[in-house]
Write a protein that holds these residues in place. Sequence first.
Motif, PDB file in Angstrom:
ATOM      1  N   HIS A  24       0.845  -1.236   0.101  1.00 29.76           N
ATOM      2  CA  HIS A  24       0.105   0.091  -0.025  1.00 29.76           C
ATOM      3  C   HIS A  24       0.909   1.294  -0.175  1.00 29.76           C
ATOM      4  N   SER A  25       1.958   1.018   0.458  1.00 35.41           N
ATOM      5  CA  SER A  25       3.017   2.398   0.358  1.00 35.41           C
ATOM      6  C   SER A  25       3.811   2.579  -1.088  1.00 35.41           C
ATOM      7  N   MET A  26       3.543   1.721  -1.978  1.00 39.71           N
ATOM      8  CA  MET A  26       3.870   2.113  -3.122  1.00 39.71           C
ATOM      9  C   MET A  26       3.363   3.060  -4.056  1.00 39.71           C
ATOM     10  N   PRO A  27       4.105   3.919  -4.299  1.00 38.91           N
ATOM     11  CA  PRO A  27       3.644   4.845  -5.219  1.00 38.91           C
ATOM     12  C   PRO A  27       2.957   4.374  -6.441  1.00 38.91           C
ATOM     13  N   GLU A  28       3.382   3.706  -7.156  1.00 33.64           N
ATOM     14  CA  GLU A  28       2.915   3.005  -8.462  1.00 33.64           C
ATOM     15  C   GLU A  28       1.406   2.348  -7.974  1.00 33.64           C
TER      16      GLU A  28
END
Length: 171
Positions: free
Chosen positions: A18-22
């Motif tokens: 959930h923390s991945m910008p993509e």
Amino acid sequence: MLLNPVTTADIAAIHRLHSMPETDEYNTLGIPASVDVTTAVVHGWLSDADQKVWRITLKDTREFIGLIAMKFKAARFRSAEVSYKIDVTYWGKGLATEAVEVLLAYAFDKLQLHRVEAGCAVDNAASARVLEKVGMQREGCKRKVLPIRGNWIDGFTYAILEEDYKQQKGR
């Protein structure tokens, strides 16, 4: 790949996903401010009787690569909405398509659902392709339905009926 129900032991992996910008680009949850926020989200999933969430792992390594979920409507509708999120490292490898196919088989063959729906942001061409590859039909566009990073954006709606599924599987 393997699909297993999410547990609290998955919180760190879910937080990373959930923390991945993509993976956040078209996600209405937004990037969590902390692991505590992710923990609350996961506890919400686990306590929601109308929702099932599975972790997606690679069969050979058991590596966590994503999530797939099914949110059920009232029983009389025999219907659910599917959603998914895959680690960016595994995009473009057919894994989201495979996971949705597994969930559709579960929905129609095991649960005897009548209809499975999904949605995606109009600019999320990769997700639209996944939904179309599994046999879902685009039914329309909802205007400014998705709250993403402070803006309202349009979303496509997709669905597949039990009869469509059976026809495409030759049943």
